[in-house]
Design a protein around this motif. Sequence first.
Motif, PDB file in Angstrom:
ATOM      1  N   THR A 292       0.847  -1.184   0.000  1.00 56.33           N
ATOM      2  CA  THR A 292       0.000   0.000   0.000  1.00 56.33           C
ATOM      3  C   THR A 292       0.890   1.243   0.000  1.00 56.33           C
ATOM      4  O   THR A 292       1.157   1.848   1.037  1.00 56.33           O
TER       5      THR A 292
ATOM      6  N   MET B 284      -0.736   3.055   4.551  1.00 55.35           N
ATOM      7  CA  MET B 284      -2.131   2.844   4.949  1.00 55.35           C
ATOM      8  C   MET B 284      -2.369   3.303   6.389  1.00 55.35           C
ATOM      9  O   MET B 284      -1.531   3.102   7.270  1.00 55.35           O
TER      10      MET B 284
ATOM     11  N   GLU C 269      -5.721  -2.757  -9.446  1.00 51.70           N
ATOM     12  CA  GLU C 269      -5.146  -3.503  -8.327  1.00 51.70           C
ATOM     13  C   GLU C 269      -5.750  -4.896  -8.215  1.00 51.70           C
ATOM     14  O   GLU C 269      -5.042  -5.868  -7.917  1.00 51.70           O
TER      15      GLU C 269
ATOM     16  N   PHE D  64      -0.289  -1.022  -4.673  1.00 54.11           N
ATOM     17  CA  PHE D  64      -1.579  -0.360  -4.476  1.00 54.11           C
ATOM     18  C   PHE D  64      -1.271   1.117  -4.216  1.00 54.11           C
ATOM     19  O   PHE D  64      -0.688   1.456  -3.179  1.00 54.11           O
TER      20      PHE D  64
ATOM     21  N   TRP E   2      -2.266   5.853  -1.130  1.00 52.65           N
ATOM     22  CA  TRP E   2      -2.512   5.756   0.310  1.00 52.65           C
ATOM     23  C   TRP E   2      -1.889   6.895   1.123  1.00 52.65           C
ATOM     24  O   TRP E   2      -1.934   6.866   2.357  1.00 52.65           O
TER      25      TRP E   2
ATOM     26  N   LEU F 122     -10.081   3.461  -1.917  1.00 53.97           N
ATOM     27  CA  LEU F 122      -8.949   2.697  -1.385  1.00 53.97           C
ATOM     28  C   LEU F 122      -9.373   1.427  -0.657  1.00 53.97           C
ATOM     29  O   LEU F 122      -8.902   0.323  -0.964  1.00 53.97           O
TER      30      LEU F 122
ATOM     31  N   LEU G 119      -8.877  -2.624  -1.898  1.00 50.96           N
ATOM     32  CA  LEU G 119      -8.024  -3.533  -1.145  1.00 50.96           C
ATOM     33  C   LEU G 119      -8.835  -4.672  -0.543  1.00 50.96           C
ATOM     34  O   LEU G 119      -8.408  -5.836  -0.581  1.00 50.96           O
TER      35      LEU G 119
ATOM     36  N   CYS H 162       0.575  -7.992   3.369  1.00 52.25           N
ATOM     37  CA  CYS H 162       0.015  -6.686   3.040  1.00 52.25           C
ATOM     38  C   CYS H 162       0.683  -5.666   3.950  1.00 52.25           C
ATOM     39  O   CYS H 162       0.565  -5.747   5.177  1.00 52.25           O
TER      40      CYS H 162
ATOM     41  N   GLY I 188       2.628  -1.393   4.070  1.00 54.19           N
ATOM     42  CA  GLY I 188       3.017  -0.131   3.461  1.00 54.19           C
ATOM     43  C   GLY I 188       4.300   0.338   4.102  1.00 54.19           C
ATOM     44  O   GLY I 188       4.873  -0.353   4.950  1.00 54.19           O
TER      45      GLY I 188
END
Length: 454
Positions: A56, A60, A291, A313, A316, A330, A334, A358, A360
């Motif tokens: 992300t 995020m 995405e 992605f 963010w 967003l 996701l 997952c 960021g």
Amino acid sequence: MFGVSSLVRQCDGVSRRTILQAGGLGLFGLSLPSLLRAEAASKSGSKPMNCILLFTAGGMSNIDTFDMKPDAPVEYRGEFAPISSNVPGTQVCEHLPRMAQAMDKVCMIKSIVHGESGDHTAAMHYMLTGYPQRPDPTGQPIGSTIYPAFGSVIAKELGWRNNLPPNVLIGGKMSYVGAGYLSSKYDPLPIKSDPNAKDFSVEDVSIPNEVGFDRTMRRRRMLDRLDGWQRQVESAMKSPNANATAGGAVLDRSEFYRQAFDLITSPTAKKAFDLQSEPDAVRDRYGRTREGQATLLARRLVESGVRFVTVGFNGWDTHVKNFISLKQPLLPTLDQAWSALLEDLSQRGMLDSTLVICAGEFGRTPGVNGGAGRDHYAPCNAVGFSGAGTAMGHTVGKTDSKCASVVGQNNSTLDYAATIYRLLGIDDSQEYRTEDGRPVLINAGGKPMAGVIG
């Protein structure tokens, strides 16, 4: 037809086209042979884990997604309400209803802390390599080592499989996704075209129209004729006065071109990139977004032999209108893609051998700013691990009542990296060598995070 952008900029500012062309422009009209040198690192006989990283980019908001604080003052807790998940005692944001029913397949980690809240590029170096980095304001490091991203380490350690590169990057606006001080042959193969587009294609994975199959076959026959000359060179290299380094480069070139031919004519590669062959119901489940379809493509690539796929992605970095942006698009994007991936891998029997992450580069500030946004915040984060032996259905670490600091177990990004390498079967105590010959550990002192590995 298949399309890969050849203009992706690496962290040193050199375009991928420049890097690939440096190895010799295609005997088949392509730029692949330089990239194909990564095949030399292949290790046969092993059956390692695979990895899909959903990144992300921008950071995020943890407090608005998986670490909500409904009892905090409104200027901290924000606009969203939590909902229960399928794991007792675990709540997620109301705008993540699909992930709420998939939390039994996620180990949610809230203990990761690093020291870079100010700069995206530096923070990405932490979360994509495990190591700190101090770049200048333009994003270029000054006098410091750029470490290889996780996918590049996997590429070096495990190599190619089924005529497919080990490391692929699909979209995303990220820094430090490359091989750093390692050779550029371990960089990811970048796919910049939109997998959701009707005309989605990936260059360099099929024969260009302007070259054609017949012309390619003629060039292959030319390569076969050159083999005789190569054997003469090989014999000459046995001479005590031969230049072994130059000879080695000449001797390798034919094999790399041959691999380029194998890739562009490979049914496995063509099938892996053919999203049109997926049933509409499956494509719809992932979401008809860039995405969503990129995540589906990641599953197809791993299923076909790619070892590490990063899916970017974007969007963010919610300094303003955080809640508007999260609410649409967003979080729904996701929510749909991530939950579909976990469900799909589980149904196909692939989750046990695929680590899904997952993450960021950092979280967001606990307090809402004057623009109804949240700013960068590295002291708290929320990272999801699934599959490959992780303790799914559990939460590791916790934060205080305002999501301002980690309480109790505290892990560095080197610990985060050590956990990834352990789950993927990589010995991170090994030493690599920088371009100037300096020894560098894959991981300098990180330990797998307690509670993450089941």
